[in-house]
Design an enzyme around this catalytic site. Sequence first.
Site, short mmCIF file in Angstrom:
data_model
loop_
_atom_site.label_atom_id
_atom_site.label_comp_id
_atom_site.label_asym_id
_atom_site.label_seq_id
_atom_site.Cartn_x
_atom_site.Cartn_y
_atom_site.Cartn_z
N ASN A 1 0.80 -1.23 0.00
CA ASN A 1 0.00 0.00 0.00
C ASN A 1 0.83 1.28 0.00
OD1 ASN A 1 -2.47 1.70 0.98
ND2 ASN A 1 -0.97 1.92 2.63
N TYR B 1 3.39 10.03 -10.94
CA TYR B 1 2.50 9.31 -10.02
C TYR B 1 1.57 8.40 -10.84
CZ TYR B 1 -1.00 8.41 -6.39
OH TYR B 1 -1.87 7.78 -5.52
N1 LIG Z 1 -5.84 9.18 -0.98
C1 LIG Z 1 -6.24 9.00 -2.23
O1 LIG Z 1 -7.06 9.76 -2.77
C2 LIG Z 1 -5.71 7.85 -3.05
C3 LIG Z 1 -6.24 7.70 -4.34
C4 LIG Z 1 -5.78 6.65 -5.13
C5 LIG Z 1 -4.83 5.79 -4.62
N2 LIG Z 1 -4.32 5.96 -3.38
C6 LIG Z 1 -3.31 5.01 -2.94
O2 LIG Z 1 -3.68 4.45 -1.70
C7 LIG Z 1 -2.50 4.09 -0.97
C8 LIG Z 1 -2.55 4.72 0.40
O3 LIG Z 1 -2.56 6.13 0.27
P1 LIG Z 1 -3.06 7.12 1.42
O4 LIG Z 1 -3.97 8.05 0.78
O5 LIG Z 1 -3.48 6.33 2.60
O6 LIG Z 1 -1.68 7.90 1.71
P2 LIG Z 1 -0.98 8.40 3.04
O7 LIG Z 1 -0.01 9.44 2.62
O8 LIG Z 1 -1.98 8.74 4.08
O9 LIG Z 1 -0.18 7.09 3.53
C9 LIG Z 1 0.93 6.61 2.81
C10 LIG Z 1 1.72 5.66 3.70
O10 LIG Z 1 2.86 5.17 2.96
C11 LIG Z 1 4.01 5.29 3.79
N3 LIG Z 1 5.22 5.38 2.95
C12 LIG Z 1 5.53 6.30 2.02
N4 LIG Z 1 6.73 6.04 1.48
C13 LIG Z 1 7.18 4.90 2.08
C14 LIG Z 1 8.36 4.12 1.95
N5 LIG Z 1 9.33 4.44 1.10
N6 LIG Z 1 8.48 3.01 2.71
C15 LIG Z 1 7.51 2.66 3.60
N7 LIG Z 1 6.38 3.36 3.76
C16 LIG Z 1 6.22 4.48 3.02
C17 LIG Z 1 3.74 6.56 4.60
O11 LIG Z 1 4.58 6.65 5.73
C18 LIG Z 1 2.28 6.32 4.97
O12 LIG Z 1 2.19 5.41 6.04
C19 LIG Z 1 -1.32 4.58 -1.82
O13 LIG Z 1 -0.84 3.51 -2.60
C20 LIG Z 1 -1.95 5.63 -2.70
O14 LIG Z 1 -1.23 5.84 -3.89
C21 LIG Z 1 -4.74 6.98 -2.58
#
Ligand SMILES: NC(=O)c1ccc[n+]([C@@H]2O[C@H](COP(=O)([O-])OP(=O)(O)OC[C@H]3O[C@@H](n4cnc5c(N)ncnc54)[C@H](O)[C@@H]3O)[C@@H](O)[C@H]2O)c1
Length: 258
Positions: free
Chosen positions: A94, A163
């Site tokens: 994730n 991205y």
């Molecule tokens: N929020 C949205 O609208 C959205 C939309 C589409 C997809 N996503 C995807 O959902 C997933 C979760 O996103 P979110 O919105 O919860 O983001 P978020 O920023 O709240 O959480 C991201 C997490 O990834 C961790 N992280 C980042 N780089 C890292 C690394 N190198 N090693 C280990 N951990 C790392 C961060 O510390 C955090 O815990 C992601 O893959 C994101 O691309 C989110």
Amino acid sequence: MAAIANRFAGRRAVVTGASSGIGRATALRFAAEGARVALIARRRPGLDAVAEAIRAAGGECLVLPADCTIEDQIAAAIEEAAGAWGGLDIIVSNAAVELPEQDDRLDRISLEAWNRLITTNLTGQFLTCKHGLRHLQSAGGGAIVCLGSNVGNLGMAANEPAYSASKGGIFAMMRVMANDFARLNIRVNMVIPGFIDTPMNDFVMRDPVQLKYWSDQVPIGRAGTAEECAAAILWLASDEASYCVGTALVIDGGQSAI
Ligand SMILES: NC(=O)c1ccc[n+]([C@@H]2O[C@H](COP(=O)([O-])OP(=O)(O)OC[C@H]3O[C@@H](n4cnc5c(N)ncnc54)[C@H](O)[C@@H]3O)[C@@H](O)[C@H]2O)c1
């Protein structure tokens, strides 16, 4: 959203990016449904806060700080979880970053920003799945759920080519993995979130113009929640999804249906 009692009793799950947003909600819900959960992200304090909430509710977890782009670190964290619990059953890949200040129209984006997004989001998932798969095979099977994004399949994120490319790459990687491992009793699937209210989207949620723009793109008229994504992740990881292989489950309030 109510947890389903004991749906994951006896299961051992790894969640990367577990300190925030969708990963946090997923880890909390796995624990609430009886799984033991390995919490992975780069920094300990955010993970400790999630662990505290899990333990306060009677759940079991491990805090394993690791950077998923560094192979030794992510391999060691996954190994430690498997060692502690005698194997693993579920990997949720994730972790990701979005860099709206650095991702840019393709003729302007720097190589450094491109590499950082591809390395964190795509290579990070490759390394997480690679090392998770070893343990799922040892356990005789299991489930992987990767996190993609609508922007990986639809050209909708203006000025965010890196991205978007990282998420499109995950979609392709996930389907090949799903084919390669189905006969080894490992189901690989993904959740494709749309516009979700998490810390990753703070820059949108705090800007009324952007918030209106993105909410208007969603037929349901609002951002989704981390918990709504977690519900889909858990379902794909559960035995109820036993015939799902290579499925990309879109959770987007209708954004991609327009
Ligand atoms: N929020 C949205 O609208 C959205 C939309 C589409 C997809 N996503 C995807 O959902 C997933 C979760 O996103 P979110 O919105 O919860 O983001 P978020 O920023 O709240 O959480 C991201 C997490 O990834 C961790 N992280 C980042 N780089 C890292 C690394 N190198 N090693 C280990 N951990 C790392 C961060 O510390 C955090 O815990 C992601 O893959 C994101 O691309 C989110």
